[in-house]
Design a protein around this motif. Sequence first.
Motif, mmCIF file in Angstrom:
data_model
loop_
_atom_site.group_PDB
_atom_site.id
_atom_site.type_symbol
_atom_site.label_atom_id
_atom_site.label_comp_id
_atom_site.label_asym_id
_atom_site.label_seq_id
_atom_site.Cartn_x
_atom_site.Cartn_y
_atom_site.Cartn_z
ATOM 1 N N GLU A 1 68.931 6.476 71.804
ATOM 2 C CA GLU A 1 70.146 7.172 71.386
ATOM 3 C C GLU A 1 70.280 7.226 69.864
ATOM 4 O O GLU A 1 71.292 7.663 69.345
ATOM 5 C CB GLU A 1 71.375 6.478 71.989
ATOM 6 N N ARG A 2 69.258 6.700 69.170
ATOM 7 C CA ARG A 2 69.191 6.720 67.706
ATOM 8 C C ARG A 2 70.230 5.817 67.046
ATOM 9 O O ARG A 2 70.685 6.079 65.938
ATOM 10 C CB ARG A 2 69.280 8.139 67.170
ATOM 11 N N ALA A 3 70.587 4.739 67.745
ATOM 12 C CA ALA A 3 71.468 3.738 67.144
ATOM 13 C C ALA A 3 70.660 2.868 66.194
ATOM 14 O O ALA A 3 69.434 2.784 66.298
ATOM 15 C CB ALA A 3 72.092 2.865 68.234
ATOM 16 N N ARG A 4 71.339 2.220 65.279
ATOM 17 C CA ARG A 4 70.722 1.215 64.416
ATOM 18 C C ARG A 4 70.856 -0.112 65.158
ATOM 19 O O ARG A 4 71.898 -0.762 65.102
ATOM 20 C CB ARG A 4 71.413 1.174 63.050
ATOM 21 N N VAL A 5 69.826 -0.503 65.881
ATOM 22 C CA VAL A 5 69.867 -1.643 66.789
ATOM 23 C C VAL A 5 69.548 -2.944 66.051
ATOM 24 O O VAL A 5 68.539 -3.034 65.354
ATOM 25 C CB VAL A 5 68.875 -1.453 67.955
ATOM 26 N N ILE A 6 70.421 -3.936 66.236
ATOM 27 C CA ILE A 6 70.167 -5.281 65.736
ATOM 28 C C ILE A 6 69.961 -6.161 66.963
ATOM 29 O O ILE A 6 70.894 -6.383 67.743
ATOM 30 C CB ILE A 6 71.328 -5.825 64.880
ATOM 31 N N VAL A 7 68.730 -6.595 67.166
ATOM 32 C CA VAL A 7 68.378 -7.454 68.298
ATOM 33 C C VAL A 7 68.668 -8.890 67.869
ATOM 34 O O VAL A 7 67.951 -9.455 67.059
ATOM 35 C CB VAL A 7 66.887 -7.299 68.684
ATOM 36 N N ALA A 8 69.733 -9.468 68.404
ATOM 37 C CA ALA A 8 70.130 -10.826 68.040
ATOM 38 C C ALA A 8 69.856 -11.744 69.225
ATOM 39 O O ALA A 8 70.285 -11.462 70.344
ATOM 40 C CB ALA A 8 71.611 -10.858 67.674
ATOM 41 N N GLU B 1 69.884 13.578 79.333
ATOM 42 C CA GLU B 1 69.379 12.210 79.343
ATOM 43 C C GLU B 1 69.957 11.401 78.198
ATOM 44 O O GLU B 1 69.937 10.184 78.223
ATOM 45 C CB GLU B 1 67.851 12.219 79.279
ATOM 46 N N ARG B 2 70.466 12.066 77.174
ATOM 47 C CA ARG B 2 71.105 11.369 76.051
ATOM 48 C C ARG B 2 72.608 11.340 76.281
ATOM 49 O O ARG B 2 73.157 12.145 77.011
ATOM 50 C CB ARG B 2 70.802 12.083 74.739
ATOM 51 N N LEU B 3 73.263 10.413 75.623
ATOM 52 C CA LEU B 3 74.709 10.261 75.758
ATOM 53 C C LEU B 3 75.453 11.066 74.694
ATOM 54 O O LEU B 3 76.444 10.616 74.136
ATOM 55 C CB LEU B 3 75.088 8.776 75.674
ATOM 56 N N LEU B 4 74.949 12.262 74.418
ATOM 57 C CA LEU B 4 75.577 13.203 73.499
ATOM 58 C C LEU B 4 75.779 12.648 72.094
ATOM 59 O O LEU B 4 76.740 12.957 71.419
ATOM 60 C CB LEU B 4 76.914 13.677 74.082
ATOM 61 N N GLY B 5 74.881 11.788 71.669
ATOM 62 C CA GLY B 5 74.918 11.291 70.309
ATOM 63 C C GLY B 5 76.003 10.268 70.021
ATOM 64 O O GLY B 5 76.275 9.959 68.868
ATOM 65 N N PHE B 6 76.622 9.713 71.032
ATOM 66 C CA PHE B 6 77.720 8.757 70.840
ATOM 67 C C PHE B 6 77.304 7.566 69.985
ATOM 68 O O PHE B 6 78.086 7.087 69.167
ATOM 69 C CB PHE B 6 78.241 8.292 72.201
ATOM 70 N N PHE B 7 76.083 7.078 70.174
ATOM 71 C CA PHE B 7 75.618 5.906 69.442
ATOM 72 C C PHE B 7 74.784 6.258 68.212
ATOM 73 O O PHE B 7 74.375 5.370 67.471
ATOM 74 C CB PHE B 7 74.790 4.990 70.355
ATOM 75 N N GLU B 8 74.540 7.528 67.995
ATOM 76 C CA GLU B 8 73.672 7.937 66.899
ATOM 77 C C GLU B 8 74.198 7.434 65.556
ATOM 78 O O GLU B 8 75.364 7.620 65.218
ATOM 79 C CB GLU B 8 73.535 9.461 66.863
#
Length: 95
Positions: A34-41, A3-10
């Motif tokens: 995916e454990r990305a650092r998301v900036i909601v702009a 279900e995860r994208l293999l940590g690509f965005f981590e």
Amino acid sequence: MSERLLGFFEDKAVVVVGGASGMGDALCRLLAKERARVIVADLNLRGAQELAQELGGSASAFEVNICIPETVDELIKSCVAGQGAIHFLINCAGI
């Protein structure tokens, strides 16, 4: 398939323009999983802040109007200063 994208965005800094609603909202949620650092702009700062708070972790919000170049410049400068880099910038803004 995982279900995860293999940590690509981590641990990657990902700016989602138009992230406060619709497809942008859905993408922010996926990136947070995916454990990305998301900036909601978004032009809708309140919506961006609410989503960032809901996502928790390192998610943050930023007000931007992509029709005004100065706000885009400020977004980029602020993200680089706060995150060290922007690894992905995704436009979901409806203009």
